[in-house]
Motif scaffolding. Structure first.
Motif, PDB file in Angstrom:
ATOM      1  N   SER A 203       0.833  -1.210   0.000  1.00 22.33           N
ATOM      2  CA  SER A 203       0.000   0.000   0.000  1.00 22.33           C
ATOM      3  C   SER A 203       0.863   1.253   0.000  1.00 22.33           C
ATOM      4  CB  SER A 203      -0.924   0.002   1.217  1.00 22.33           C
ATOM      5  OG  SER A 203      -1.790  -1.093   1.213  1.00 22.33           O
ATOM      6  N   SER A 204       1.897   1.259   0.835  1.00 23.84           N
ATOM      7  CA  SER A 204       2.740   2.456   0.926  1.00 23.84           C
ATOM      8  C   SER A 204       3.524   2.672  -0.363  1.00 23.84           C
ATOM      9  CB  SER A 204       3.691   2.349   2.122  1.00 23.84           C
ATOM     10  OG  SER A 204       4.653   1.327   1.932  1.00 23.84           O
ATOM     11  N   TYR A 205       4.020   1.577  -0.956  1.00 20.22           N
ATOM     12  CA  TYR A 205       4.809   1.744  -2.175  1.00 20.22           C
ATOM     13  C   TYR A 205       3.944   2.181  -3.351  1.00 20.22           C
ATOM     14  CZ  TYR A 205       8.059   1.003  -5.969  1.00 20.22           C
ATOM     15  OH  TYR A 205       8.853   1.198  -7.067  1.00 20.22           O
ATOM     16  N   VAL A 206       2.787   1.557  -3.517  1.00 17.96           N
ATOM     17  CA  VAL A 206       1.881   1.971  -4.592  1.00 17.96           C
ATOM     18  C   VAL A 206       1.465   3.424  -4.396  1.00 17.96           C
ATOM     19  CG1 VAL A 206      -0.399   1.608  -5.607  1.00 17.96           C
ATOM     20  CG2 VAL A 206       1.062  -0.355  -5.095  1.00 17.96           C
TER      21      VAL A 206
ATOM     22  N   VAL B 234       1.916 -10.592 -10.708  1.00 19.05           N
ATOM     23  CA  VAL B 234       2.893 -11.175  -9.795  1.00 19.05           C
ATOM     24  C   VAL B 234       2.289 -11.167  -8.401  1.00 19.05           C
ATOM     25  CG1 VAL B 234       5.183 -10.981  -8.784  1.00 19.05           C
ATOM     26  CG2 VAL B 234       4.839 -10.382 -11.173  1.00 19.05           C
ATOM     27  N   GLY B 235       2.137 -12.356  -7.785  1.00 19.68           N
ATOM     28  CA  GLY B 235       1.556 -12.408  -6.458  1.00 19.68           C
ATOM     29  C   GLY B 235       0.064 -12.123  -6.498  1.00 19.68           C
ATOM     30  N   GLY B 236      -0.524 -11.977  -5.348  1.00 14.14           N
ATOM     31  CA  GLY B 236      -1.948 -11.696  -5.250  1.00 14.14           C
ATOM     32  C   GLY B 236      -2.223 -10.250  -4.976  1.00 14.14           C
ATOM     33  N   ALA B 237      -3.434  -9.980  -4.485  1.00 12.58           N
ATOM     34  CA  ALA B 237      -3.849  -8.602  -4.230  1.00 12.58           C
ATOM     35  C   ALA B 237      -3.500  -8.137  -2.826  1.00 12.58           C
ATOM     36  CB  ALA B 237      -5.367  -8.478  -4.441  1.00 12.58           C
ATOM     37  N   GLY B 238      -2.956  -9.045  -1.994  1.00  8.29           N
ATOM     38  CA  GLY B 238      -2.652  -8.688  -0.615  1.00  8.29           C
ATOM     39  C   GLY B 238      -1.662  -7.545  -0.522  1.00  8.29           C
ATOM     40  N   SER B 239      -1.886  -6.637   0.426  1.00 10.17           N
ATOM     41  CA  SER B 239      -1.045  -5.449   0.555  1.00 10.17           C
ATOM     42  C   SER B 239       0.192  -5.694   1.406  1.00 10.17           C
ATOM     43  CB  SER B 239      -1.860  -4.301   1.155  1.00 10.17           C
ATOM     44  OG  SER B 239      -2.409  -4.666   2.409  1.00 10.17           O
TER      45      SER B 239
ATOM     46  N   ALA C 202       7.561  -9.766  -1.179  1.00  9.03           N
ATOM     47  CA  ALA C 202       8.348 -10.568  -2.118  1.00  9.03           C
ATOM     48  C   ALA C 202       7.832 -10.415  -3.538  1.00  9.03           C
ATOM     49  CB  ALA C 202       8.328 -12.040  -1.693  1.00  9.03           C
ATOM     50  N   ALA C 203       6.501 -10.410  -3.705  1.00 12.50           N
ATOM     51  CA  ALA C 203       5.925 -10.229  -5.033  1.00 12.50           C
ATOM     52  C   ALA C 203       6.233  -8.832  -5.568  1.00 12.50           C
ATOM     53  CB  ALA C 203       4.420 -10.466  -4.985  1.00 12.50           C
ATOM     54  N   LEU C 204       6.214  -7.842  -4.687  1.00  7.38           N
ATOM     55  CA  LEU C 204       6.504  -6.467  -5.099  1.00  7.38           C
ATOM     56  C   LEU C 204       7.933  -6.363  -5.649  1.00  7.38           C
ATOM     57  CD1 LEU C 204       5.601  -3.493  -5.210  1.00  7.38           C
ATOM     58  CD2 LEU C 204       6.479  -3.236  -2.885  1.00  7.38           C
ATOM     59  N   ALA C 205       8.856  -7.106  -5.042  1.00  4.69           N
ATOM     60  CA  ALA C 205      10.248  -7.048  -5.480  1.00  4.69           C
ATOM     61  C   ALA C 205      10.432  -7.592  -6.886  1.00  4.69           C
ATOM     62  CB  ALA C 205      11.133  -7.823  -4.496  1.00  4.69           C
ATOM     63  N   LEU C 206       9.501  -8.420  -7.351  1.00  4.41           N
ATOM     64  CA  LEU C 206       9.601  -8.993  -8.694  1.00  4.41           C
ATOM     65  C   LEU C 206       8.921  -8.130  -9.754  1.00  4.41           C
ATOM     66  CD1 LEU C 206       8.801 -12.726  -7.820  1.00  4.41           C
ATOM     67  CD2 LEU C 206      11.065 -11.689  -8.149  1.00  4.41           C
ATOM     68  N   ALA C 207       8.104  -7.180  -9.324  1.00  7.16           N
ATOM     69  CA  ALA C 207       7.275  -6.420 -10.261  1.00  7.16           C
ATOM     70  C   ALA C 207       8.037  -5.260 -10.878  1.00  7.16           C
ATOM     71  CB  ALA C 207       6.029  -5.907  -9.550  1.00  7.16           C
TER      72      ALA C 207
ATOM     73  N   GLY D 145      -6.032 -12.146 -21.743  1.00  9.26           N
ATOM     74  CA  GLY D 145      -5.966 -11.617 -23.099  1.00  9.26           C
ATOM     75  C   GLY D 145      -6.524 -10.210 -23.234  1.00  9.26           C
ATOM     76  N   THR D 146      -7.234  -9.736 -22.209  1.00 13.42           N
ATOM     77  CA  THR D 146      -7.802  -8.392 -22.257  1.00 13.42           C
ATOM     78  C   THR D 146      -6.690  -7.344 -22.247  1.00 13.42           C
ATOM     79  OG1 THR D 146      -9.750  -9.147 -21.061  1.00 13.42           O
ATOM     80  CG2 THR D 146      -9.357  -6.771 -21.117  1.00 13.42           C
ATOM     81  N   GLU D 147      -6.881  -6.296 -23.035  1.00 12.46           N
ATOM     82  CA  GLU D 147      -5.903  -5.191 -23.030  1.00 12.46           C
ATOM     83  C   GLU D 147      -6.151  -4.318 -21.809  1.00 12.46           C
ATOM     84  OE1 GLU D 147      -4.219  -2.816 -26.644  1.00 12.46           O
ATOM     85  OE2 GLU D 147      -5.896  -1.678 -25.840  1.00 12.46           O
ATOM     86  N   VAL D 148      -5.121  -4.106 -21.005  1.00  9.46           N
ATOM     87  CA  VAL D 148      -5.256  -3.326 -19.776  1.00  9.46           C
ATOM     88  C   VAL D 148      -4.250  -2.179 -19.777  1.00  9.46           C
ATOM     89  CG1 VAL D 148      -6.136  -5.255 -18.403  1.00  9.46           C
ATOM     90  CG2 VAL D 148      -3.664  -4.881 -18.587  1.00  9.46           C
ATOM     91  N   GLU D 149      -4.510  -1.190 -18.925  1.00  8.77           N
ATOM     92  CA  GLU D 149      -3.561  -0.093 -18.747  1.00  8.77           C
ATOM     93  C   GLU D 149      -2.465  -0.524 -17.785  1.00  8.77           C
ATOM     94  OE1 GLU D 149      -3.658   4.705 -17.900  1.00  8.77           O
ATOM     95  OE2 GLU D 149      -5.089   3.428 -16.849  1.00  8.77           O
ATOM     96  N   VAL D 150      -1.238  -0.141 -18.084  1.00 12.58           N
ATOM     97  CA  VAL D 150      -0.096  -0.552 -17.284  1.00 12.58           C
ATOM     98  C   VAL D 150       0.757   0.676 -16.953  1.00 12.58           C
ATOM     99  CG1 VAL D 150       2.020  -1.926 -17.241  1.00 12.58           C
ATOM    100  CG2 VAL D 150      -0.042  -2.849 -18.309  1.00 12.58           C
ATOM    101  N   VAL D 151       1.100   0.825 -15.677  1.00 13.81           N
ATOM    102  CA  VAL D 151       2.046   1.840 -15.232  1.00 13.81           C
ATOM    103  C   VAL D 151       3.425   1.201 -15.189  1.00 13.81           C
ATOM    104  CG1 VAL D 151       2.688   3.461 -13.420  1.00 13.81           C
ATOM    105  CG2 VAL D 151       0.265   2.979 -13.861  1.00 13.81           C
ATOM    106  N   LEU D 152       4.380   1.732 -15.934  1.00 13.16           N
ATOM    107  CA  LEU D 152       5.716   1.152 -16.005  1.00 13.16           C
ATOM    108  C   LEU D 152       6.589   1.734 -14.896  1.00 13.16           C
ATOM    109  CD1 LEU D 152       6.253   1.304 -19.869  1.00 13.16           C
ATOM    110  CD2 LEU D 152       5.400  -0.604 -18.500  1.00 13.16           C
ATOM    111  N   LEU D 153       7.144   0.869 -14.084  1.00 11.33           N
ATOM    112  CA  LEU D 153       7.994   1.276 -12.961  1.00 11.33           C
ATOM    113  C   LEU D 153       9.456   1.104 -13.353  1.00 11.33           C
ATOM    114  CD1 LEU D 153       6.066  -0.550 -10.094  1.00 11.33           C
ATOM    115  CD2 LEU D 153       5.712   1.782 -10.936  1.00 11.33           C
TER     116      LEU D 153
END
Length: 440
Positions: A342-345, A401-406, A410-415, A431-439
């Motif tokens: 939550s804090s990083y996002v 990567v990982g689930g929705a848990g805040s 570990a999952a955040l480190a891979l994203a 397959g749906t086209e989604v918006e992506v924020v590139l970090l």
């Protein structure tokens, strides 16, 4: 707060992500420009156009170690029939009064040295006998065998065209050219250019000073022993690193216990070195969420427009947020949730743009793109919330990567990306086209 949105929003208002960000960007202002020495200006943003006062290079000079010659004197030269020239001396870099090369003459010249009057080209030392006669020699052998005194004769075994191995005056930039535009972030190449054109100082907006503070009595510093119910403080490290990555000078304050008076005193002590403050933890509705209590009276609350507003945002993760200004100088403060994801996002969406505004940049947001969702099953998202899921992006595709848990550090480190699911979408099929924020 000074914006209309804050004045009209009631305590039960559910803020959108866009409303919260708009309020932040309407409040934060670029820092005032200052004059800095070149190395101190690294990472800062120019506030002036830089015009070249002197051409680079400022004179015709040699790009090789060799001999400065007249073209006619070496025309037709070969190993069988070398041109034999009289060496009249050396031309070194920085030499004030170069020699004059006349017919049948040459001057030994070093890389970067000015082309002497009368010379039209440079033949590399590898094309000569280095002044010893007896056939061509090359490379280090030519240099090691060259005579100490650059006099006598040299045999040249190849012809040269006019301007061969000569760097022309102004071939890099010419006097009067625009070297750098206002708004340029000064990195090593830009610092090099400024030094090359004689600028010792430059007018910039300074890098903002960001103080990062985590809260919670359960937090222990890395390398310390964990006790029962304790966890390591990762948020302050993550956010300090993120602030530096955004361009700020960031100061990390060790975790502050859940005590309103201690937290208030710590924040007030840190105001002197802050252009922006970031806290993490203690902003929800728990009994020990003391950030609200502490921030309600930090600094000079009588200052018009000062104060922190605590909000609920229609987003996941990161629903609880706080924003406002504190102290007589109205230092912006963003209070972020305590869960690591939550804090990083929240930092990426709200704090990073604020830092970039303080720097005086026009483009303050991470780049965004569209990508095809690659996953085995549909993603679900809570209705009415804008969800930001961690993912990895490559070649027009993004994979969760990982689930929705805040809490999933570990999952955040891979994203390297955030997958954005709009408020009105509850399910996203593969397959749906989604918006992506590139970090990054």
């Amino acid at each position: 707060m000074s914006t209309a949105a804050t004045r009209t929003a009631g305590p039960d208002h559910l803020w959108t992500v866009d409303e919260h960000l708009e309020d932040i960007l309407a409040t934060v202002r670029p820092l005032e420009p200052i004059e800095l020495q070149l190395l101190d200006a690294q990472g800062c943003v120019l506030v002036e156009d830089i015009t070249v006062p002197v051409s680079l290079p400022p004179f015709d000079n040699s790009s090789m170690d060799g001999y400065a010659v007249r073209v006619t004197d070496v025309a037709g030269a070969s190993e069988e029939f070398p041109a034999v020239l009289t060496v009249i001396g050396d031309v070194a870099a920085g030499q004030a009064e170069p020699l004059h090369v006349g017919p049948g003459e040459t001057a030994r010249i070093m890389t970067g040295a000015p082309l002497p009057p009368g010379a039209e080209a440079v033949v590399p030392v590898e094309w000569t006998d280095g002044g010893l006669g007896g056939g061509p020699v090359t490379g280090m052998r030519a240099r090691s065998q060259a005579p100490e005194a650059a006099t006598g004769h040299v045999h040249v075994y190849r012809s040269a065209e006019a301007r061969a191995h000569v760097r022309a005056k102004g071939s890099d930039v010419k006097a009067g050219d625009r070297a750098l535009d206002a708004g340029t972030v000064l990195g090593p190449p830009q610092i090099a250019l400024l030094a090359a054109i004689g600028r010792g100082t430059v007018r910039v907006r300074p890098r903002p000073r960001v103080v990062v503070m985590s809260t919670g009595s359960e937090l222990v510093q890395p390398d310390e022993q964990l006790g029962d119910g304790q966890i390591y403080d990762s948020n302050s490290f993550a956010l300090t690193a993120a602030a530096r990555d955004a361009g700020a000078i960031a100061y990390r304050v060790g975790a502050v216990a859940d005590d309103a008076e201690t937290l208030r005193d710590t924040i007030e002590d840190q105001l002197v070195r802050a252009d922006l403050m970031v806290t993490t933890g203690g902003v929800s509705v728990g009994a020990y969420d003391v950030v609200k209590e502490a921030l309600s009276s930090v600094g000079d609350e009588d200052e018009e427009g000062a104060g922190i507003d605590f909000r609920k945002l229609a987003m996941q993760p990161g629903k609880p947020q706080g924003f406002g200004t504190i102290g007589p100088d109205h230092i912006p403060l963003l209070a972020l949730p305590g869960n690591p994801v939550s804090s990083y996002v929240s930092f990426e969406l709200f704090v990073r743009p604020a830092i970039r505004v303080l720097m005086g940049l026009d483009d303050v947001h991470r780049p965004r793109t569209r990508a095809a969702l690659t996953t085995d099953k549909a993603l679900t998202s809570p209705k009415g919330r804008r969800q930001f899921l961690r993912g990895t992006y490559a070649d027009g595709e993004v994979t969760p990567v990982g689930g929705a848990g805040s809490h999933l550090v570990a999952a955040l480190a891979l994203a390297d990306a955030l997958i954005v699911v709009p408020e009105d979408v509850e399910s996203v099929e593969p397959g749906t086209e989604v918006e992506v924020v590139l970090l990054g």
